[in-house]
Design a protein around this motif. Structure first.
Motif, PDB file in Angstrom:
ATOM      1  N   THR A   4      34.976  36.168  34.191  1.00  0.00           N
ATOM      2  CA  THR A   4      35.141  35.313  35.368  1.00  0.00           C
ATOM      3  C   THR A   4      35.506  36.170  36.567  1.00  0.00           C
ATOM      4  OG1 THR A   4      35.861  33.435  34.015  1.00  0.00           O
ATOM      5  CG2 THR A   4      36.412  33.386  36.366  1.00  0.00           C
ATOM      6  N   LEU A   5      34.769  35.980  37.658  1.00  0.00           N
ATOM      7  CA  LEU A   5      35.078  36.635  38.914  1.00  0.00           C
ATOM      8  C   LEU A   5      35.924  35.668  39.744  1.00  0.00           C
ATOM      9  CD1 LEU A   5      32.386  37.948  37.833  1.00  0.00           C
ATOM     10  CD2 LEU A   5      31.864  38.489  40.220  1.00  0.00           C
ATOM     11  N   GLN A   6      37.011  36.209  40.285  1.00  0.00           N
ATOM     12  CA  GLN A   6      37.936  35.375  41.029  1.00  0.00           C
ATOM     13  C   GLN A   6      37.786  35.586  42.530  1.00  0.00           C
ATOM     14  OE1 GLN A   6      39.661  33.233  39.373  1.00  0.00           O
ATOM     15  NE2 GLN A   6      39.872  34.075  37.294  1.00  0.00           N
ATOM     16  N   CYS A   7      37.953  34.527  43.284  1.00  0.00           N
ATOM     17  CA  CYS A   7      37.897  34.591  44.739  1.00  0.00           C
ATOM     18  C   CYS A   7      38.949  33.665  45.308  1.00  0.00           C
ATOM     19  CB  CYS A   7      36.519  34.169  45.231  1.00  0.00           C
ATOM     20  SG  CYS A   7      36.391  34.027  47.031  1.00  0.00           S
ATOM     21  N   ALA A  65      45.289  37.778  54.477  1.00  0.00           N
ATOM     22  CA  ALA A  65      44.408  38.679  53.734  1.00  0.00           C
ATOM     23  C   ALA A  65      42.941  38.316  53.898  1.00  0.00           C
ATOM     24  CB  ALA A  65      44.793  38.664  52.261  1.00  0.00           C
ATOM     25  N   GLY A  66      42.614  37.107  54.367  1.00  0.00           N
ATOM     26  CA  GLY A  66      41.212  36.712  54.476  1.00  0.00           C
ATOM     27  C   GLY A  66      40.681  36.273  53.126  1.00  0.00           C
ATOM     28  N   VAL A  67      39.567  36.882  52.698  1.00  0.00           N
ATOM     29  CA  VAL A  67      38.957  36.573  51.413  1.00  0.00           C
ATOM     30  C   VAL A  67      39.216  37.741  50.458  1.00  0.00           C
ATOM     31  CG1 VAL A  67      36.824  36.029  50.187  1.00  0.00           C
ATOM     32  CG2 VAL A  67      37.165  35.210  52.532  1.00  0.00           C
ATOM     33  N   THR A  68      39.805  37.446  49.324  1.00  0.00           N
ATOM     34  CA  THR A  68      40.074  38.485  48.333  1.00  0.00           C
ATOM     35  C   THR A  68      39.286  38.195  47.067  1.00  0.00           C
ATOM     36  OG1 THR A  68      42.019  37.280  47.540  1.00  0.00           O
ATOM     37  CG2 THR A  68      42.375  38.974  49.223  1.00  0.00           C
ATOM     38  N   GLN A  69      38.863  39.268  46.385  1.00  0.00           N
ATOM     39  CA  GLN A  69      38.096  39.143  45.159  1.00  0.00           C
ATOM     40  C   GLN A  69      38.677  40.070  44.100  1.00  0.00           C
ATOM     41  OE1 GLN A  69      33.893  39.230  47.498  1.00  0.00           O
ATOM     42  NE2 GLN A  69      33.718  39.092  45.284  1.00  0.00           N
ATOM     43  N   GLU A  99      36.598  20.945  48.672  1.00  0.00           N
ATOM     44  CA  GLU A  99      37.344  20.915  47.419  1.00  0.00           C
ATOM     45  C   GLU A  99      36.855  19.760  46.546  1.00  0.00           C
ATOM     46  OE1 GLU A  99      41.501  20.605  48.112  1.00  0.00           O
ATOM     47  OE2 GLU A  99      42.036  20.705  45.990  1.00  0.00           O
ATOM     48  N   GLY A 100      36.583  20.072  45.279  1.00  0.00           N
ATOM     49  CA  GLY A 100      36.130  19.038  44.354  1.00  0.00           C
ATOM     50  C   GLY A 100      34.630  18.921  44.227  1.00  0.00           C
ATOM     51  N   THR A 101      33.875  19.686  45.021  1.00  0.00           N
ATOM     52  CA  THR A 101      32.411  19.634  44.930  1.00  0.00           C
ATOM     53  C   THR A 101      31.852  21.034  44.740  1.00  0.00           C
ATOM     54  OG1 THR A 101      31.952  19.941  47.279  1.00  0.00           O
ATOM     55  CG2 THR A 101      32.399  17.703  46.549  1.00  0.00           C
ATOM     56  N   THR A 102      30.806  21.135  43.925  1.00  0.00           N
ATOM     57  CA  THR A 102      30.065  22.390  43.781  1.00  0.00           C
ATOM     58  C   THR A 102      28.583  22.054  43.660  1.00  0.00           C
ATOM     59  OG1 THR A 102      30.247  22.425  41.363  1.00  0.00           O
ATOM     60  CG2 THR A 102      31.963  23.585  42.611  1.00  0.00           C
ATOM     61  N   ASP A 103      27.745  22.966  44.130  1.00  0.00           N
ATOM     62  CA  ASP A 103      26.290  22.751  44.060  1.00  0.00           C
ATOM     63  C   ASP A 103      25.588  24.071  43.851  1.00  0.00           C
ATOM     64  OD1 ASP A 103      26.848  20.175  46.173  1.00  0.00           O
ATOM     65  OD2 ASP A 103      25.393  19.911  44.548  1.00  0.00           O
ATOM     66  N   LYS A 104      24.383  23.972  43.263  1.00  0.00           N
ATOM     67  CA  LYS A 104      23.590  25.160  42.991  1.00  0.00           C
ATOM     68  C   LYS A 104      22.974  25.701  44.268  1.00  0.00           C
ATOM     69  CE  LYS A 104      22.336  23.617  38.349  1.00  0.00           C
ATOM     70  NZ  LYS A 104      21.227  23.217  37.443  1.00  0.00           N
ATOM     71  N   GLY A 105      22.835  27.023  44.282  1.00  0.00           N
ATOM     72  CA  GLY A 105      22.130  27.685  45.353  1.00  0.00           C
ATOM     73  C   GLY A 105      20.764  28.133  44.895  1.00  0.00           C
ATOM     74  N   GLU A 106      20.335  29.284  45.388  1.00  0.00           N
ATOM     75  CA  GLU A 106      18.980  29.784  45.115  1.00  0.00           C
ATOM     76  C   GLU A 106      18.842  30.344  43.701  1.00  0.00           C
ATOM     77  OE1 GLU A 106      17.957  32.931  47.789  1.00  0.00           O
ATOM     78  OE2 GLU A 106      16.022  33.338  46.846  1.00  0.00           O
ATOM     79  N   VAL A 107      19.876  31.000  43.170  1.00  0.00           N
ATOM     80  CA  VAL A 107      19.771  31.691  41.881  1.00  0.00           C
ATOM     81  C   VAL A 107      20.932  31.334  40.953  1.00  0.00           C
ATOM     82  CG1 VAL A 107      18.331  33.612  42.644  1.00  0.00           C
ATOM     83  CG2 VAL A 107      20.799  33.741  42.985  1.00  0.00           C
ATOM     84  N   SER A 121      33.816  27.160  39.383  1.00  0.00           N
ATOM     85  CA  SER A 121      34.905  26.190  39.414  1.00  0.00           C
ATOM     86  C   SER A 121      35.603  26.298  40.750  1.00  0.00           C
ATOM     87  CB  SER A 121      35.920  26.465  38.296  1.00  0.00           C
ATOM     88  OG  SER A 121      35.355  26.277  37.033  1.00  0.00           O
ATOM     89  N   ARG A 122      35.733  25.161  41.436  1.00  0.00           N
ATOM     90  CA  ARG A 122      36.553  25.152  42.669  1.00  0.00           C
ATOM     91  C   ARG A 122      37.919  24.656  42.223  1.00  0.00           C
ATOM     92  NH1 ARG A 122      35.526  24.557  48.340  1.00  0.00           N
ATOM     93  NH2 ARG A 122      37.503  25.189  49.308  1.00  0.00           N
ATOM     94  N   LEU A 123      38.785  25.603  41.946  1.00  0.00           N
ATOM     95  CA  LEU A 123      40.072  25.312  41.324  1.00  0.00           C
ATOM     96  C   LEU A 123      40.978  24.513  42.249  1.00  0.00           C
ATOM     97  CD1 LEU A 123      40.494  28.891  39.849  1.00  0.00           C
ATOM     98  CD2 LEU A 123      39.714  26.833  38.634  1.00  0.00           C
ATOM     99  N   ASN A 124      40.934  24.833  43.517  1.00  0.00           N
ATOM    100  CA  ASN A 124      41.693  24.148  44.558  1.00  0.00           C
ATOM    101  C   ASN A 124      41.068  24.565  45.882  1.00  0.00           C
ATOM    102  OD1 ASN A 124      42.880  26.764  45.192  1.00  0.00           O
ATOM    103  ND2 ASN A 124      44.116  26.427  43.340  1.00  0.00           N
ATOM    104  N   LYS A 125      41.691  24.246  46.989  1.00  0.00           N
ATOM    105  CA  LYS A 125      41.062  24.569  48.269  1.00  0.00           C
ATOM    106  C   LYS A 125      40.949  26.075  48.470  1.00  0.00           C
ATOM    107  CE  LYS A 125      41.034  23.157  53.090  1.00  0.00           C
ATOM    108  NZ  LYS A 125      41.684  22.347  54.125  1.00  0.00           N
ATOM    109  N   ARG A 126      41.864  26.828  47.912  1.00  0.00           N
ATOM    110  CA  ARG A 126      41.901  28.272  48.136  1.00  0.00           C
ATOM    111  C   ARG A 126      40.972  29.055  47.217  1.00  0.00           C
ATOM    112  NH1 ARG A 126      45.794  31.064  46.555  1.00  0.00           N
ATOM    113  NH2 ARG A 126      45.490  32.786  48.014  1.00  0.00           N
ATOM    114  N   GLU A 127      40.764  28.574  45.991  1.00  0.00           N
ATOM    115  CA  GLU A 127      40.161  29.417  44.967  1.00  0.00           C
ATOM    116  C   GLU A 127      38.816  28.891  44.466  1.00  0.00           C
ATOM    117  OE1 GLU A 127      43.966  29.045  42.737  1.00  0.00           O
ATOM    118  OE2 GLU A 127      43.667  31.188  42.376  1.00  0.00           O
ATOM    119  N   PHE A 128      37.874  29.828  44.270  1.00  0.00           N
ATOM    120  CA  PHE A 128      36.523  29.482  43.822  1.00  0.00           C
ATOM    121  C   PHE A 128      36.092  30.585  42.865  1.00  0.00           C
ATOM    122  CE2 PHE A 128      32.713  27.341  43.690  1.00  0.00           C
ATOM    123  CZ  PHE A 128      31.649  27.882  44.398  1.00  0.00           C
ATOM    124  N   SER A 129      35.952  30.261  41.581  1.00  0.00           N
ATOM    125  CA  SER A 129      35.647  31.302  40.594  1.00  0.00           C
ATOM    126  C   SER A 129      34.206  31.195  40.119  1.00  0.00           C
ATOM    127  CB  SER A 129      36.606  31.199  39.404  1.00  0.00           C
ATOM    128  OG  SER A 129      36.435  29.955  38.738  1.00  0.00           O
TER     129      SER A 129
END
Lengths: 111, 114
Positions: free
Chosen positions: B20-23, B2-6, B52-60, B67-75
């Motif tokens: 919460t937006l799911q990806c 499916a690629g990337v689903t939202q 997996e396990g790391t998150t950082d701020k972007g521009e905005v 939340s990086r829930l696991n390797k597949r999911e980023f909400s």
């Protein structure tokens, strides 16, 4: 302070070649030039990318100037399905991996 | 594949509500990103996760959490929605944050905050 400069819009006739220009004068020597396109109501879609040499794939060709300050995306035969906003982008040396998008060029294709 | 689903595809919120937006991606990519796109504008990075396990701020990043829930999911979470957050949100993934990496984008979530 725009990182890339692209025409706001361009028009083409169906089955004719299209040359979409982009200026990226602040790009560094190790930054790739990426092109994406966005069809209406969809997410951006990868088209092509390159570093120094010209690149070809099934969708398009990318011509990169020798000084790397500009590039041109070439669609060899435009179809109605190629009507989209085309973005020239790079990550401009950032460590985050994200691509920095400008406003892009809206390509219209006339039958 | 499916690629990337939202999810969701479209949402209307009132000011102050949360959501919460799911990806999710099925390409075994290490890096994931959240962008927003305002009318007539390019995409701007909100947050990213290099691995997996790391998150950082972007521009905005203001007004958002991730939340990086696991390797597949980023909400992406909006704790208290504001009209300025009306936008189209795109999730993307790539094998790594390397400069030559191709990013794959989801179809987007259109959010209207009243």
């Amino acid at each position: 302070d725009a990182k890339t400069t692209q025409p706001n819009s361009m028009e083409s006739n169906e089955e004719e070649p299209v040359h979409l220009p982009c200026n990226h004068s602040t790009i560094s020597g190790t930054d790739y030039i990426h092109w994406y396109r966005q069809l209406p109501s969809q997410g951006p879609e990868y088209v092509i990318h390159g570093l120094t040499s010209n690149v070809n794939n099934r969708m398009a060709s990318l011509a990169i100037a020798e000084d790397r300050k500009s590039s041109t995306l070439i669609l060899h035969r435009a179809t109605l399905r190629d009507a989209a906003v085309y973005y020239c982008t790079s990550n401009y040396g950032g460590s985050q991996g994200n691509l920095i998008f400008g406003k892009g060029t809206k390509l219209s294709v006339k039958p | 594949n499916a690629g990337v689903t939202q999810t969701p595809k479209f949402q209307v919120l009132k000011t102050g509500q949360s959501m919460t937006l799911q990806c999710a991606q099925d390409m075994n990519h290490n890096s994931m990103y959240w962008y927003r796109q305002d009318p007539g504008m390019g995409l701007r990075l909100i947050y990213y996760s290099a691995s997996e396990g790391t998150t950082d701020k972007g521009e905005v990043p203001n007004g958002y959490n991730v939340s990086r829930l696991n390797k597949r999911e980023f909400s992406l979470r909006l704790e208290s929605a504001a009209p300025s957050q009306t936008s189209v949100y795109f999730c993307a993934s790539s094998f790594s944050t390397g400069r030559g990496e191709t990013q794959y984008f989801g179809p987007g979530t259109r959010l209207l905050v009243l």
